[in-house]
Design an enzyme around this catalytic site. Structure first.
Site, PDB file in Angstrom:
ATOM      1  N   ASN A 274      40.486  40.723  35.204  1.00 45.60           N
ATOM      2  CA  ASN A 274      39.889  39.767  34.273  1.00 45.60           C
ATOM      3  C   ASN A 274      38.581  39.275  34.901  1.00 45.60           C
ATOM      4  O   ASN A 274      38.602  38.500  35.849  1.00 45.60           O
ATOM      5  CB  ASN A 274      40.866  38.610  34.038  1.00 45.60           C
ATOM      6  CG  ASN A 274      40.279  37.531  33.145  1.00 45.60           C
ATOM      7  OD1 ASN A 274      39.200  37.693  32.580  1.00 45.60           O
ATOM      8  ND2 ASN A 274      40.993  36.415  33.022  1.00 45.60           N
TER       9      ASN A 274
ATOM     10  N   LYS B 192      36.466  37.320  33.611  1.00 41.39           N
ATOM     11  CA  LYS B 192      36.107  35.974  33.133  1.00 41.39           C
ATOM     12  C   LYS B 192      34.614  35.980  32.750  1.00 41.39           C
ATOM     13  O   LYS B 192      34.148  36.959  32.184  1.00 41.39           O
ATOM     14  CB  LYS B 192      36.464  34.912  34.182  1.00 41.39           C
ATOM     15  CG  LYS B 192      37.922  35.057  34.637  1.00 41.39           C
ATOM     16  CD  LYS B 192      38.429  33.913  35.445  1.00 41.39           C
ATOM     17  CE  LYS B 192      39.884  34.168  35.806  1.00 41.39           C
ATOM     18  NZ  LYS B 192      40.522  33.069  36.511  1.00 41.39           N
TER      19      LYS B 192
ATOM     20  N   HIS C  70      44.924  32.641  27.843  1.00 41.32           N
ATOM     21  CA  HIS C  70      44.597  32.363  29.247  1.00 41.32           C
ATOM     22  C   HIS C  70      44.500  30.847  29.457  1.00 41.32           C
ATOM     23  O   HIS C  70      44.015  30.128  28.578  1.00 41.32           O
ATOM     24  CB  HIS C  70      43.287  33.044  29.645  1.00 41.32           C
ATOM     25  CG  HIS C  70      43.102  33.053  31.122  1.00 41.32           C
ATOM     26  ND1 HIS C  70      42.642  31.954  31.808  1.00 41.32           N
ATOM     27  CD2 HIS C  70      43.369  34.006  32.059  1.00 41.32           C
ATOM     28  CE1 HIS C  70      42.617  32.243  33.109  1.00 41.32           C
ATOM     29  NE2 HIS C  70      43.054  33.480  33.288  1.00 41.32           N
TER      30      HIS C  70
ATOM     31  N   GLU D 109      42.526  29.111  31.075  1.00 36.67           N
ATOM     32  CA  GLU D 109      41.169  28.561  30.938  1.00 36.67           C
ATOM     33  C   GLU D 109      40.825  28.319  29.474  1.00 36.67           C
ATOM     34  O   GLU D 109      40.077  27.400  29.146  1.00 36.67           O
ATOM     35  CB  GLU D 109      40.165  29.491  31.640  1.00 36.67           C
ATOM     36  CG  GLU D 109      40.267  29.334  33.157  1.00 36.67           C
ATOM     37  CD  GLU D 109      40.004  30.590  33.947  1.00 36.67           C
ATOM     38  OE1 GLU D 109      39.427  31.541  33.411  1.00 36.67           O
ATOM     39  OE2 GLU D 109      40.385  30.613  35.133  1.00 36.67           O
TER      40      GLU D 109
ATOM     41  N   GLU E 287      50.839  33.264  34.918  1.00 39.91           N
ATOM     42  CA  GLU E 287      49.757  32.792  35.780  1.00 39.91           C
ATOM     43  C   GLU E 287      49.862  31.279  35.963  1.00 39.91           C
ATOM     44  O   GLU E 287      49.364  30.508  35.121  1.00 39.91           O
ATOM     45  CB  GLU E 287      48.397  33.109  35.146  1.00 39.91           C
ATOM     46  CG  GLU E 287      48.166  34.582  34.890  1.00 39.91           C
ATOM     47  CD  GLU E 287      46.681  34.914  34.797  1.00 39.91           C
ATOM     48  OE1 GLU E 287      46.212  35.709  35.600  1.00 39.91           O
ATOM     49  OE2 GLU E 287      45.993  34.346  33.929  1.00 39.91           O
TER      50      GLU E 287
ATOM     51  N   GLY F   2      42.501  30.922  40.995  1.00 40.17           N
ATOM     52  CA  GLY F   2      41.242  30.579  41.662  1.00 40.17           C
ATOM     53  C   GLY F   2      41.391  29.647  42.852  1.00 40.17           C
ATOM     54  O   GLY F   2      40.396  29.185  43.406  1.00 40.17           O
TER      55      GLY F   2
HETATM   56  P1  13P Z   1      42.168  34.557  40.310  1.00 39.84           P
HETATM   57  O1  13P Z   1      42.671  35.934  40.696  1.00 39.84           O
HETATM   58  O2  13P Z   1      40.734  34.364  40.562  1.00 39.84           O
HETATM   59  O3  13P Z   1      43.054  33.490  40.892  1.00 39.84           O
HETATM   60  O4  13P Z   1      42.334  34.451  38.721  1.00 39.84           O
HETATM   61  C1  13P Z   1      43.522  34.821  38.130  1.00 39.84           C
HETATM   62  C2  13P Z   1      43.356  34.858  36.654  1.00 39.84           C
HETATM   63  O5  13P Z   1      43.143  33.846  36.016  1.00 39.84           O
HETATM   64  C3  13P Z   1      43.415  36.160  35.993  1.00 39.84           C
HETATM   65  O6  13P Z   1      43.467  36.038  34.619  1.00 39.84           O
END
Ligand code: 13P
Length: 228
Positions: free
Chosen positions: A6, A8, A82, A84, A151, A157
């Site tokens: 991903n 992002k 997601h 976010e 997740e 992150g």
């Molecule tokens: P990170 O691997 O940066 O922690 O992000 C995970 C994520 O949100 C994948 O969708």
């Protein structure tokens, strides 16, 4: 095993094209690889999916893209729910379920992300399961092209993934609800991917920041290839 990247809000179209070219130098064997670039970098490629889209063909939805725009690149895979989008962009469960149903109707492969916040995790697995169930409301858990991505919000992150025991226990609870593949996401790195992929009921990983480096992502696929 499924290994998904991903991006992002990272990488341009040019960078994504270069990334895919480099990625494809390796043989994925039986690993299912997915890459979700930003919508401005969508490319016609069997491993590429969209991070988000509006549940409509086209129309007056400023700032959004819909099915028509995805079809231009023959995209038939999408990430939904997601954290976010749930937390920063305020997407409700009702809206996520609407998107799910729309793209299910279009026969898309759908990775649906679910995960609890730290305050919920601190209360224990029962509270976690309650939240996960609420994030699966309105979702057909028997849909044959559904993939769940667990997740935990606090692991995304942060550099600190959930522990093996937390992942094992949570994936077992999700397994009770669906037979579809379950991915883990949240600070998956080269140093922990092998351990995570070896946990029962972990069918793959959804990788954020670590996937941005194509050499790292290639190594992750190589590790996944070793796991039977
Ligand atoms: P990170 O691997 O940066 O922690 O992000 C995970 C994520 O949100 C994948 O969708």
């Amino acid at each position: 095993m499924i290994v998904a990247a991903n991006f992002k809000m990272n990488k341009t179209r040019k960078e994504t094209i270069e990334y895919l070219k480099e990625l494809k130098k390796i043989d994925f064997e039986d690993v299912v690889v997915r890459v979700y670039p930003p919508c401005s970098a969508l490319i016609e490629d069997e491993i590429v999916g969209a991070q988000n889209a509006y549940p409509a063909n086209n129309g007056a939805y400023t700032g959004e893209i819909g099915l028509e725009q995805l079809k231009e690149f023959k995209i038939d895979k999408i990430l939904l729910g997601h954290s976010e989008r749930r937390n920063i962009l305020g997407e409700s469960q009702e809206f996520i379920a609407k998107k799910f149903n729309f793209y299910k109707e279009q026969n898309f492969e759908i990775i649906l992300c679910i995960g609890e916040k730290l305050e919920v995790r601190k209360k224990g697995i029962k509270a976690v399961v309650e939240v996960l169930k609420s994030q699966l409301e309105g979702i057909d858990l028997g849909y044959e092209k559904l993939i769940i991505a667990y997740e935990p919000v606090w692991a995304i992150g942060s550099g600190i993934s959930a522990s093996v025991e937390e992942i094992r226990q949570t994936h077992l609870e999700i397994r009770k609800m669906t037979n579809q593949p379950i991915l883990y996401g949240g600070s998956v790195k080269l140093s922990n991917i092998k351990e995570i992929l070896n946990i029962q009921n972990v069918d793959g990983v959804l990788v954020g920041s670590a996937s941005l480096d194509v050499e790292v992502f290639k190594k992750m696929i190589e590790i996944a290839k070793e796991i039977k």
